[in-house]
Each structure stands twice: as structure tokens, then as C-alpha cells.
Design a protein around this motif. Structure first.
Motif, PDB file in Angstrom:
ATOM      1  N   SER A   1       2.328   8.281  -8.127  1.00 45.62           N
ATOM      2  CA  SER A   1       3.244   8.287  -6.993  1.00 45.62           C
ATOM      3  C   SER A   1       4.098   9.535  -7.059  1.00 45.62           C
ATOM      4  CB  SER A   1       4.121   7.032  -7.098  1.00 45.62           C
ATOM      5  OG  SER A   1       5.132   7.050  -6.132  1.00 45.62           O
ATOM      6  N   ASP A   2       4.277  10.208  -5.948  1.00 43.91           N
ATOM      7  CA  ASP A   2       5.229  11.320  -5.865  1.00 43.91           C
ATOM      8  C   ASP A   2       5.837  11.291  -4.466  1.00 43.91           C
ATOM      9  OD1 ASP A   2       3.675  12.853  -4.052  1.00 43.91           O
ATOM     10  OD2 ASP A   2       2.722  14.020  -5.628  1.00 43.91           O
ATOM     11  N   PRO A   3       6.753  12.188  -4.145  1.00 43.61           N
ATOM     12  CA  PRO A   3       7.417  12.093  -2.839  1.00 43.61           C
ATOM     13  C   PRO A   3       6.466  12.216  -1.643  1.00 43.61           C
ATOM     14  CG  PRO A   3       8.690  13.481  -4.313  1.00 43.61           C
ATOM     15  CD  PRO A   3       7.386  13.216  -5.003  1.00 43.61           C
ATOM     16  N   GLU A   4       5.296  12.777  -1.844  1.00 38.28           N
ATOM     17  CA  GLU A   4       4.361  12.990  -0.732  1.00 38.28           C
ATOM     18  C   GLU A   4       3.184  12.033  -0.689  1.00 38.28           C
ATOM     19  OE1 GLU A   4       4.155  17.537   0.718  1.00 38.28           O
ATOM     20  OE2 GLU A   4       3.093  17.069  -1.136  1.00 38.28           O
ATOM     21  N   MET A   5       2.791  11.505  -1.847  1.00 34.13           N
ATOM     22  CA  MET A   5       1.591  10.662  -1.871  1.00 34.13           C
ATOM     23  C   MET A   5       1.600   9.582  -2.922  1.00 34.13           C
ATOM     24  SD  MET A   5      -0.935  13.775  -2.732  1.00 34.13           S
ATOM     25  CE  MET A   5      -0.072  14.827  -1.595  1.00 34.13           C
ATOM     26  N   VAL A   6       0.673   8.658  -2.759  1.00 39.10           N
ATOM     27  CA  VAL A   6       0.553   7.508  -3.651  1.00 39.10           C
ATOM     28  C   VAL A   6      -0.937   7.286  -3.921  1.00 39.10           C
ATOM     29  CG1 VAL A   6       1.001   5.015  -3.886  1.00 39.10           C
ATOM     30  CG2 VAL A   6       2.581   6.420  -2.564  1.00 39.10           C
ATOM     31  N   ALA A   7      -1.268   6.876  -5.149  1.00 36.65           N
ATOM     32  CA  ALA A   7      -2.650   6.520  -5.469  1.00 36.65           C
ATOM     33  C   ALA A   7      -2.661   5.134  -6.101  1.00 36.65           C
ATOM     34  CB  ALA A   7      -3.251   7.544  -6.427  1.00 36.65           C
ATOM     35  N   PHE A   8      -3.610   4.330  -5.666  1.00 33.37           N
ATOM     36  CA  PHE A   8      -3.712   2.950  -6.172  1.00 33.37           C
ATOM     37  C   PHE A   8      -5.177   2.539  -6.225  1.00 33.37           C
ATOM     38  CE2 PHE A   8      -4.425   1.357  -1.872  1.00 33.37           C
ATOM     39  CZ  PHE A   8      -3.749   2.274  -1.081  1.00 33.37           C
ATOM     40  N   ARG A   9      -5.458   1.517  -7.025  1.00 31.76           N
ATOM     41  CA  ARG A   9      -6.848   1.057  -7.185  1.00 31.76           C
ATOM     42  C   ARG A   9      -7.287   0.254  -5.969  1.00 31.76           C
ATOM     43  NH1 ARG A   9      -8.150   2.806 -12.048  1.00 31.76           N
ATOM     44  NH2 ARG A   9      -6.462   2.913 -13.574  1.00 31.76           N
ATOM     45  N   ASP A  10      -8.528   0.508  -5.547  1.00 32.09           N
ATOM     46  CA  ASP A  10      -9.098  -0.220  -4.412  1.00 32.09           C
ATOM     47  C   ASP A  10      -9.239  -1.697  -4.786  1.00 32.09           C
ATOM     48  OD1 ASP A  10     -10.978   0.817  -1.764  1.00 32.09           O
ATOM     49  OD2 ASP A  10     -11.211  -1.252  -2.465  1.00 32.09           O
ATOM     50  N   ILE A  11      -8.902  -2.565  -3.837  1.00 33.61           N
ATOM     51  CA  ILE A  11      -8.946  -4.012  -4.074  1.00 33.61           C
ATOM     52  C   ILE A  11     -10.387  -4.517  -4.219  1.00 33.61           C
ATOM     53  CG2 ILE A  11      -9.052  -4.855  -1.680  1.00 33.61           C
ATOM     54  CD1 ILE A  11      -6.664  -6.703  -2.409  1.00 33.61           C
ATOM     55  N   ASN A  12     -11.323  -3.757  -3.691  1.00 38.06           N
ATOM     56  CA  ASN A  12     -12.749  -4.144  -3.725  1.00 38.06           C
ATOM     57  C   ASN A  12     -13.566  -2.963  -4.253  1.00 38.06           C
ATOM     58  OD1 ASN A  12     -15.196  -5.434  -3.246  1.00 38.06           O
ATOM     59  ND2 ASN A  12     -15.233  -4.861  -1.072  1.00 38.06           N
ATOM     60  N   PRO A  13     -13.429  -2.705  -5.574  1.00 37.42           N
ATOM     61  CA  PRO A  13     -13.990  -1.466  -6.130  1.00 37.42           C
ATOM     62  C   PRO A  13     -15.507  -1.374  -6.019  1.00 37.42           C
ATOM     63  CG  PRO A  13     -13.157  -2.906  -7.876  1.00 37.42           C
ATOM     64  CD  PRO A  13     -12.746  -3.526  -6.584  1.00 37.42           C
ATOM     65  N   GLN A  14     -15.982  -0.209  -5.634  1.00 33.46           N
ATOM     66  CA  GLN A  14     -17.421   0.052  -5.476  1.00 33.46           C
ATOM     67  C   GLN A  14     -17.986   0.809  -6.671  1.00 33.46           C
ATOM     68  OE1 GLN A  14     -19.041  -1.360  -2.842  1.00 33.46           O
ATOM     69  NE2 GLN A  14     -17.025  -2.265  -2.510  1.00 33.46           N
ATOM     70  N   ALA A  15     -17.165   1.055  -7.661  1.00 30.30           N
ATOM     71  CA  ALA A  15     -17.577   1.755  -8.882  1.00 30.30           C
ATOM     72  C   ALA A  15     -16.535   1.415  -9.947  1.00 30.30           C
ATOM     73  CB  ALA A  15     -17.627   3.260  -8.620  1.00 30.30           C
TER      74      ALA A  15
ATOM     75  N   ARG B   1       2.658   0.147   4.192  1.00 29.51           N
ATOM     76  CA  ARG B   1       3.374  -0.933   3.502  1.00 29.51           C
ATOM     77  C   ARG B   1       3.123  -0.888   1.996  1.00 29.51           C
ATOM     78  NH1 ARG B   1       2.724  -6.351   6.878  1.00 29.51           N
ATOM     79  NH2 ARG B   1       4.549  -6.937   5.666  1.00 29.51           N
ATOM     80  N   ILE B   2       1.930  -0.519   1.588  1.00 30.16           N
ATOM     81  CA  ILE B   2       1.660  -0.343   0.153  1.00 30.16           C
ATOM     82  C   ILE B   2       2.479   0.846  -0.370  1.00 30.16           C
ATOM     83  CG2 ILE B   2      -0.101   0.424  -1.504  1.00 30.16           C
ATOM     84  CD1 ILE B   2      -2.085  -1.447  -0.107  1.00 30.16           C
ATOM     85  N   ALA B   3       2.482   1.952   0.389  1.00 29.36           N
ATOM     86  CA  ALA B   3       3.234   3.147  -0.039  1.00 29.36           C
ATOM     87  C   ALA B   3       4.724   2.839  -0.149  1.00 29.36           C
ATOM     88  CB  ALA B   3       2.996   4.297   0.939  1.00 29.36           C
ATOM     89  N   GLY B   4       5.211   1.949   0.714  1.00 25.86           N
ATOM     90  CA  GLY B   4       6.625   1.588   0.708  1.00 25.86           C
ATOM     91  C   GLY B   4       6.963   0.513  -0.312  1.00 25.86           C
ATOM     92  N   GLY B   5       5.949   0.009  -1.020  1.00 35.51           N
ATOM     93  CA  GLY B   5       6.181  -1.008  -2.047  1.00 35.51           C
ATOM     94  C   GLY B   5       6.349  -2.405  -1.482  1.00 35.51           C
ATOM     95  N   GLU B   6       6.068  -2.552  -0.188  1.00 33.90           N
ATOM     96  CA  GLU B   6       6.245  -3.837   0.491  1.00 33.90           C
ATOM     97  C   GLU B   6       5.100  -4.788   0.183  1.00 33.90           C
ATOM     98  OE1 GLU B   6       6.733  -4.644   4.927  1.00 33.90           O
ATOM     99  OE2 GLU B   6       7.318  -2.555   4.676  1.00 33.90           O
TER     100      GLU B   6
END
Ligand code: 5GP
Ligand code: ZN
Length: 116
Positions: free
Chosen positions: A23-37, A10-15
Motif C-alpha cells: 500500500s502507498d499513497p497512490e496504489m494498493v496490492a492485494f491477493r485475488d479472492i479466486n486465485p488462478q495461480a 472500497r477495498i482501497a479505502g479499507g471498507e
């Protein structure tokens, strides 16, 4: 689990909103909601794969590209020189909580070993 119910699909789909940094046709990268660093990014394939335990050999290239994207993001995040960690948790003992394959990119501070 149904793909429609998968948080990371759902995150990858923008929902579901996320702080997407790549973001590219194969993958997505986003910041963790609960960052450990100071830098904690999750890199995921758009394809729903529950865990590395469920990987097919046909997905070897995809997983390799996941690491290359993470390596490039480490550069962009300014943590490449000091170093960083890439982590994949699998199953209950591995601490996996979201069952859609993801690579953690952590950096911006000296990380301890063993991880606990
Ligand atoms: P795991 O424990 O499965 O290896 O990692 C799941 C990660 O997803 C955790 O670090 C957790 O903080 C992160 N996470 C869980 N829900 C969300 C969310 O809704 N948005 C974002 N950006 N990260 C999430
Ligand atoms: Zn999914």
C-alpha cells in the motif's frame, strides 16, 4: 457507476477487507479472492479509473508505476526468477468483471499460452 459502490475503491479505502500486501499513497496490492495461480495479486490505483479504455494521458505515469510495483512484488513473492505474467482485462471479450483498473500478477506455475 458511483465510486462509493465500486468494490475496489472500497477495498482501497479499507471498507471491505482484503489480504493487502502493499500500500502507498497512490496504489494498493492485494491477493485475488479466486486465485488462478499460486501467486495471484491485483495491483490497483487508488484513483477510480473504470478501465484502461478510460485512461487519460495524464495517468500514464500512474500506470507505469503500477507495473513497477507489480515487478517489485514479483520479486518479493519469489516468482521473479522463474517468471510471471501481468494481465489487464478490458471489456466483455477481455473478461473484465470489476470496473476499476487492475493489473493481475500471476505466477508460481508455468502459465499456458494462448490464455483461452
Ligand atoms: P477481472 O476479471 O475484472 O480482470 O478481475 C477481477 C478479479 O477480481 C477476479 O480475478 C476476481 O477473482 C477478483 N475479485 C472479485 N471480487 C473480489 C474481492 O472481493 N476481493 C478480492 N480480493 N478479489 C476479488
Ligand atoms: Zn473504483
Amino acid at each position: 457507476m458511483n465510486v462509493a459502490d465500486c468494490l475496489f475503491c472500497r477495498i482501497a479505502g479499507g471498507e471491505i477487507p482484503a489480504d493487502v500486501i502493499y500500500s502507498d499513497p497512490e496504489m494498493v496490492a492485494f491477493r485475488d479472492i479466486n486465485p488462478q495461480a499460486p501467486t495471484h495479486v491485483l495491483i490497483i490505483p487508488r484513483k477510480h479509473i473504470a478501465s484502461v479504455a478510460a485512461l487519460d494521458s495524464a495517468e500514464a505515469g500512474l500506470m507505469g508505476r503500477l507495473f513497477l510495483v507489480a515487478r517489485d512484488l514479483a520479486q518479493e513473492e519469489g516468482i521473479a526468477e522463474d517468471g510471471y505474467r501481468m494481465v489487464v482485462n478490458a471489456g466483455p471479450d477481455g473478461g473484465q468483471t470489476v470496473f476499476h483498473v487492475h493489473l493481475h500478477l500471476l505466477g508460481g506455475r508455468a502459465l499456458k499460452w494462448p490464455p483461452g
